[in-house]
Write an enzyme that holds these catalytic residues in place. Structure first.
Site, PDB file in Angstrom:
ATOM      1  CG  ASP A   1      -1.825   1.233   1.244  1.00  0.00           C
ATOM      2  OD1 ASP A   1      -2.354   1.587   0.178  1.00  0.00           O
ATOM      3  OD2 ASP A   1      -2.001   1.842   2.316  1.00  0.00           O
TER       4      ASP A   1
ATOM      5  CG  ASP B   1      -0.420   3.362   5.982  1.00  0.00           C
ATOM      6  OD1 ASP B   1      -0.580   3.604   7.196  1.00  0.00           O
ATOM      7  OD2 ASP B   1      -0.447   4.217   5.103  1.00  0.00           O
TER       8      ASP B   1
ATOM      9  CD  GLU C   1      -6.357   0.927  -2.665  1.00  0.00           C
ATOM     10  OE1 GLU C   1      -6.443   0.281  -1.612  1.00  0.00           O
ATOM     11  OE2 GLU C   1      -6.605   2.138  -2.742  1.00  0.00           O
TER      12      GLU C   1
END
Lengths: 197, 197
Positions: free
Chosen positions: B7, B140, B67
């Protein structure tokens, strides 16, 4: 002094290294890095990063100059550009070279004398300032050379003004200009006249 | 199968490696990379890149999952995030590991079963799916583990549906689902029941 300019782009990354003795600029190397269209996006980033790192190490500049971006068509294109810009800054950091960033207006003002100059004007001025027969193409290459020239001028003017003010006024606490933004119209005009003369 | 989730963030980059035998997931390693606040931006990128490359090589996953970002507060924050994301994808490419990207909605649907789940729901489901005592923090880290779990499920469901359809209908030309987007509500419900059971 050698300055390595980079114009990172999603499809093509322009680069150019300029050497200067303070009054004359000389083109050492320039070109565009275009990763294979068939490669995956991470592999394209690896291609650009590897090429830039190799070039920066070969040129051994005192600074890497990159355009600072504040605007993009949309969030998606900003993100994509950010990826390439990220691996370009990484290459500079890995080569142990300082990075200087300039806004598009600062670069145009340094090269053409007008912050809202057209791309073709930048190309032509880069050609003249480097004494080239033809304007560097594609425009990514001219843009990379333009940001390198912008850094040369910024550094140049900073030290020149420092010297001149020191001579006129004796010791002074006034800081030398380190950016075009800190200069008045007279300083700009003086530099522009000298640079283009 | 081992999946390494990332992330990327401007200030902090979460990571986590998940191992799965198809029915159970196990946490191998997770954490957050925070470059020194005093470092220059290029040096921060180098810090994140170096740490990620080391971790990916140590974990030797079959895939790096990240992501996919489509939205950001503004162009400037998209650009900044793009830089860190760029060096993360570069690290995966340099380690020779394939990269899979998933939208935030795909990740939430895979982990929580609902594409618009809250951050705290994602953290709690990650905790349950990995059999952890406490939810991974900061968020995160949970997000990095969530995208890794999302990839495990996507791969898992793709091969499972292929097998099941093959058994029911004999040879078929219908492509197995490779993304949650291609699945109907029944498939989703079946997977969710099985995964959380």
């Amino acid at each position: 002094m050698k300055v390595f300019g980079i114009d990172p782009g999603s499809a093509r990354t322009g680069y150019g290294c300029v050497e200067t003795d303070g009054s004359r600029h000389r083109l050492l190397v320039c070109g565009a890095i275009s990763p294979p269209a068939s490669a995956t996006f991470p592999d394209k980033l690896q291609f650009v990063h590897r090429e830039l790192l190799k070039l920066i190490r070969e040129c051994a500049p005192s600074c890497v100059a990159v355009e600072n971006v504040f605007h993009a068509a949309n969030v998606r294109s900003a993100l994509k550009l950010g990826h390439t810009r990220g691996v370009a800054l990484l290459a500079a950091s890995e080569a142990g070279v300082e990075v200087a960033e300039y806004s598009p207006a600062e670069i145009k003002r340094a090269v053409v004398g007008y912050g809202r100059a057209e791309k073709v004007q930048v190309q032509q001025m880069v050609r003249m300032l480097l004494g080239l027969r033809r304007a560097p193409t594609p425009h990514d290459v001219a843009d990379a050379l333009a940001v390198a020239i912008c850094h040369v001028h910024s550094n140049d003017i900073a030290s020149r003004l420092k010297r001149e003010r020191g001579a006129q006024n004796g010791p002074t606490t006034r800081r030398a200009a380190t950016s075009w933004r800190q200069l008045g119209p007279a300083d700009l005009a003086a530099l522009m006249g000298r640079t283009r003369g």
